[in-house]
Design a protein around this motif. Sequence first.
Motif, PDB file in Angstrom:
ATOM      1  N   LYS A 146      33.421 -53.456 -21.070  1.00 43.98           N
ATOM      2  CA  LYS A 146      33.637 -53.897 -19.683  1.00 43.98           C
ATOM      3  C   LYS A 146      32.927 -55.221 -19.451  1.00 43.98           C
ATOM      4  CE  LYS A 146      33.478 -49.065 -18.155  1.00 43.98           C
ATOM      5  NZ  LYS A 146      34.820 -48.617 -17.924  1.00 43.98           N
ATOM      6  N   LEU A 147      33.655 -56.193 -18.919  1.00 46.54           N
ATOM      7  CA  LEU A 147      33.074 -57.527 -18.690  1.00 46.54           C
ATOM      8  C   LEU A 147      33.244 -57.915 -17.219  1.00 46.54           C
ATOM      9  CD1 LEU A 147      34.390 -59.176 -21.995  1.00 46.54           C
ATOM     10  CD2 LEU A 147      32.015 -58.627 -21.461  1.00 46.54           C
ATOM     11  N   ASP A 148      32.725 -57.092 -16.343  1.00 47.61           N
ATOM     12  CA  ASP A 148      32.927 -57.304 -14.907  1.00 47.61           C
ATOM     13  C   ASP A 148      31.862 -56.531 -14.127  1.00 47.61           C
ATOM     14  OD1 ASP A 148      33.842 -54.513 -14.358  1.00 47.61           O
ATOM     15  OD2 ASP A 148      35.328 -55.108 -15.845  1.00 47.61           O
ATOM     16  N   LYS A 149      32.069 -56.439 -12.802  1.00 47.01           N
ATOM     17  CA  LYS A 149      31.049 -55.830 -11.937  1.00 47.01           C
ATOM     18  C   LYS A 149      30.822 -54.346 -12.213  1.00 47.01           C
ATOM     19  CE  LYS A 149      30.998 -55.552  -7.193  1.00 47.01           C
ATOM     20  NZ  LYS A 149      30.952 -56.095  -5.820  1.00 47.01           N
ATOM     21  N   ASP A 150      31.693 -53.691 -12.960  1.00 51.00           N
ATOM     22  CA  ASP A 150      31.419 -52.298 -13.342  1.00 51.00           C
ATOM     23  C   ASP A 150      30.107 -52.199 -14.134  1.00 51.00           C
ATOM     24  OD1 ASP A 150      33.347 -50.890 -12.044  1.00 51.00           O
ATOM     25  OD2 ASP A 150      34.676 -50.626 -13.770  1.00 51.00           O
ATOM     26  N   ARG A 151      29.703 -53.291 -14.783  1.00 51.09           N
ATOM     27  CA  ARG A 151      28.416 -53.260 -15.505  1.00 51.09           C
ATOM     28  C   ARG A 151      27.267 -53.034 -14.524  1.00 51.09           C
ATOM     29  NH1 ARG A 151      29.306 -54.032 -20.604  1.00 51.09           N
ATOM     30  NH2 ARG A 151      27.115 -53.629 -20.948  1.00 51.09           N
ATOM     31  N   PHE A 152      27.427 -53.578 -13.314  1.00 48.68           N
ATOM     32  CA  PHE A 152      26.429 -53.356 -12.259  1.00 48.68           C
ATOM     33  C   PHE A 152      26.641 -51.988 -11.616  1.00 48.68           C
ATOM     34  CE2 PHE A 152      25.531 -53.822  -7.616  1.00 48.68           C
ATOM     35  CZ  PHE A 152      24.144 -53.839  -7.699  1.00 48.68           C
ATOM     36  N   ARG A 153      27.918 -51.685 -11.253  1.00 50.18           N
ATOM     37  CA  ARG A 153      28.187 -50.400 -10.582  1.00 50.18           C
ATOM     38  C   ARG A 153      27.699 -49.230 -11.433  1.00 50.18           C
ATOM     39  NH1 ARG A 153      33.486 -52.762 -10.073  1.00 50.18           N
ATOM     40  NH2 ARG A 153      33.792 -53.678  -8.010  1.00 50.18           N
ATOM     41  N   GLN A 154      27.892 -49.333 -12.755  1.00 48.17           N
ATOM     42  CA  GLN A 154      27.591 -48.196 -13.645  1.00 48.17           C
ATOM     43  C   GLN A 154      26.280 -48.356 -14.408  1.00 48.17           C
ATOM     44  OE1 GLN A 154      31.113 -47.667 -16.110  1.00 48.17           O
ATOM     45  NE2 GLN A 154      32.480 -47.804 -14.340  1.00 48.17           N
ATOM     46  N   ASP A 155      25.455 -49.327 -14.006  1.00 52.04           N
ATOM     47  CA  ASP A 155      24.162 -49.586 -14.662  1.00 52.04           C
ATOM     48  C   ASP A 155      24.290 -49.794 -16.172  1.00 52.04           C
ATOM     49  OD1 ASP A 155      22.551 -49.403 -12.319  1.00 52.04           O
ATOM     50  OD2 ASP A 155      22.739 -47.215 -12.391  1.00 52.04           O
ATOM     51  N   LEU A 156      25.253 -50.617 -16.569  1.00 54.14           N
ATOM     52  CA  LEU A 156      25.462 -50.835 -18.002  1.00 54.14           C
ATOM     53  C   LEU A 156      24.614 -51.995 -18.541  1.00 54.14           C
ATOM     54  CD1 LEU A 156      29.371 -50.432 -18.093  1.00 54.14           C
ATOM     55  CD2 LEU A 156      27.655 -48.718 -18.703  1.00 54.14           C
ATOM     56  N   GLY A 157      23.986 -52.754 -17.619  1.00 57.12           N
ATOM     57  CA  GLY A 157      23.147 -53.889 -18.050  1.00 57.12           C
ATOM     58  C   GLY A 157      23.970 -55.120 -18.398  1.00 57.12           C
ATOM     59  N   ASN A 158      23.260 -56.221 -18.699  1.00 61.92           N
ATOM     60  CA  ASN A 158      23.900 -57.478 -19.123  1.00 61.92           C
ATOM     61  C   ASN A 158      25.039 -57.947 -18.210  1.00 61.92           C
ATOM     62  OD1 ASN A 158      22.252 -57.822 -21.333  1.00 61.92           O
ATOM     63  ND2 ASN A 158      23.594 -56.651 -22.685  1.00 61.92           N
ATOM     64  N   VAL A 159      24.810 -57.847 -16.908  1.00 60.17           N
ATOM     65  CA  VAL A 159      25.854 -58.245 -15.950  1.00 60.17           C
ATOM     66  C   VAL A 159      26.179 -59.733 -16.116  1.00 60.17           C
ATOM     67  CG1 VAL A 159      26.450 -58.425 -13.506  1.00 60.17           C
ATOM     68  CG2 VAL A 159      25.098 -56.480 -14.312  1.00 60.17           C
ATOM     69  N   LYS A 160      25.112 -60.560 -16.088  1.00 59.79           N
ATOM     70  CA  LYS A 160      25.355 -62.005 -16.131  1.00 59.79           C
ATOM     71  C   LYS A 160      25.953 -62.432 -17.479  1.00 59.79           C
ATOM     72  CE  LYS A 160      22.792 -66.098 -15.394  1.00 59.79           C
ATOM     73  NZ  LYS A 160      21.460 -66.652 -15.113  1.00 59.79           N
ATOM     74  N   VAL A 161      25.497 -61.789 -18.538  1.00 56.30           N
ATOM     75  CA  VAL A 161      26.035 -62.093 -19.878  1.00 56.30           C
ATOM     76  C   VAL A 161      27.551 -61.867 -19.888  1.00 56.30           C
ATOM     77  CG1 VAL A 161      25.976 -61.391 -22.324  1.00 56.30           C
ATOM     78  CG2 VAL A 161      23.853 -61.471 -21.003  1.00 56.30           C
ATOM     79  N   ALA A 162      27.978 -60.800 -19.217  1.00 57.55           N
ATOM     80  CA  ALA A 162      29.421 -60.480 -19.173  1.00 57.55           C
ATOM     81  C   ALA A 162      30.183 -61.551 -18.391  1.00 57.55           C
ATOM     82  CB  ALA A 162      29.614 -59.108 -18.541  1.00 57.55           C
ATOM     83  N   TYR A 163      29.641 -61.961 -17.248  1.00 60.04           N
ATOM     84  CA  TYR A 163      30.309 -62.987 -16.436  1.00 60.04           C
ATOM     85  C   TYR A 163      30.382 -64.308 -17.221  1.00 60.04           C
ATOM     86  CZ  TYR A 163      30.081 -60.141 -12.090  1.00 60.04           C
ATOM     87  OH  TYR A 163      30.245 -59.171 -11.122  1.00 60.04           O
ATOM     88  N   GLU A 164      29.277 -64.613 -17.951  1.00 56.99           N
ATOM     89  CA  GLU A 164      29.268 -65.841 -18.762  1.00 56.99           C
ATOM     90  C   GLU A 164      30.330 -65.775 -19.860  1.00 56.99           C
ATOM     91  OE1 GLU A 164      24.553 -67.047 -18.208  1.00 56.99           O
ATOM     92  OE2 GLU A 164      25.159 -65.736 -19.847  1.00 56.99           O
ATOM     93  N   GLU A 165      30.518 -64.584 -20.402  1.00 57.95           N
ATOM     94  CA  GLU A 165      31.522 -64.402 -21.457  1.00 57.95           C
ATOM     95  C   GLU A 165      32.935 -64.604 -20.891  1.00 57.95           C
ATOM     96  OE1 GLU A 165      31.369 -64.311 -24.586  1.00 57.95           O
ATOM     97  OE2 GLU A 165      33.343 -63.540 -25.147  1.00 57.95           O
ATOM     98  N   VAL A 166      33.170 -64.100 -19.685  1.00 61.25           N
ATOM     99  CA  VAL A 166      34.487 -64.308 -19.047  1.00 61.25           C
ATOM    100  C   VAL A 166      34.726 -65.810 -18.853  1.00 61.25           C
ATOM    101  CG1 VAL A 166      35.845 -63.945 -16.931  1.00 61.25           C
ATOM    102  CG2 VAL A 166      34.580 -62.034 -17.948  1.00 61.25           C
ATOM    103  N   LEU A 167      33.712 -66.521 -18.354  1.00 61.73           N
ATOM    104  CA  LEU A 167      33.862 -67.974 -18.154  1.00 61.73           C
ATOM    105  C   LEU A 167      34.110 -68.678 -19.485  1.00 61.73           C
ATOM    106  CD1 LEU A 167      33.811 -70.531 -16.429  1.00 61.73           C
ATOM    107  CD2 LEU A 167      31.320 -70.556 -16.636  1.00 61.73           C
TER     108      LEU A 167
END
Length: 237
Positions: free
Chosen positions: A211-232
């Motif tokens: 998952k590379l989106d806000k579900d990382r925050f909703r589900q406490d998966l960590g690395n939220v910003k890393v995921a957003y950076e990867e999408v960009l």
Amino acid sequence: MTKDKLIYEGKAKKMWSVKEDDDLLIAEFKDSLTAFNGVKKAEESGKGALNNKISTEIFKLLEKHGIKTDLVKKIDDTNQVVKKCKIIPLEVVVRNIATGSLTKRLGIKDGTILPFTLVEFCYKNDELNDPILNDDHCLLLDAVKTKDELEVLKAEAKKINKILKDFFDKKDLKLVDFKVEFGKTKDGEIILADEISPDSCRFWDKNTNEKLDKDRFRQDLGNVKVAYEEVLRRILG
Ligand code: TMP
Ligand code: ASP
């Protein structure tokens, strides 16, 4: 372009009037992350800048494909100039794969590829927890004036889905679902507004389903910003 008055503050953005032009606004992207209608909150330094960049790139892509949007231009890291419009109080949700509230509501297995593109409307109303609406509810609430306007929203949402699904597929991302908002200009034209970012979309890696989106925050998966950076990174790549 100079910010004048703060006219609205939402969970993820502040909207400012513009000194030089009454037909424009400045949207300032905030670092706050919220979920479950603001019940869960956090600050993520740099998130606003990432979403401003990502949303600008996506809106530019959609404009290139003939979708009318409110974007005028990104002016710095966290700010963009947009056309003033009256936001239609509907969250238009488009789904390709079942997850999130759809699986909870209807018991469809998470990850099921839907046999057709599903479009849903939710009422933009925090007090009521953004309830799902059918077409008649949308008219009853005066969210839109006519059935034709609803059909325009559905058609635009599906066009946006086709463009973005194809684009993200080439970037090895599955566009699982997303939410868009539309506004009406003073000439009565319906245009895409708000933002399209990992806050408002679900992206799964095509090979790993990460998952590379806000579900990382909703589900406490960590690395939220890393995921957003990867999408960009993939959008620009
Ligand atoms: P849902 O499965 O929680 O209904 O979410 C569907 C899509 O809409 C998902 O991509 C996240 C997005 N979304 C928003 O942008 N804002 C919201 O308030 C909600 C509930 C969902
Ligand atoms: N957008 C909503 C919130 O900020 C809900 C969500 O995205 O999960 O609380």
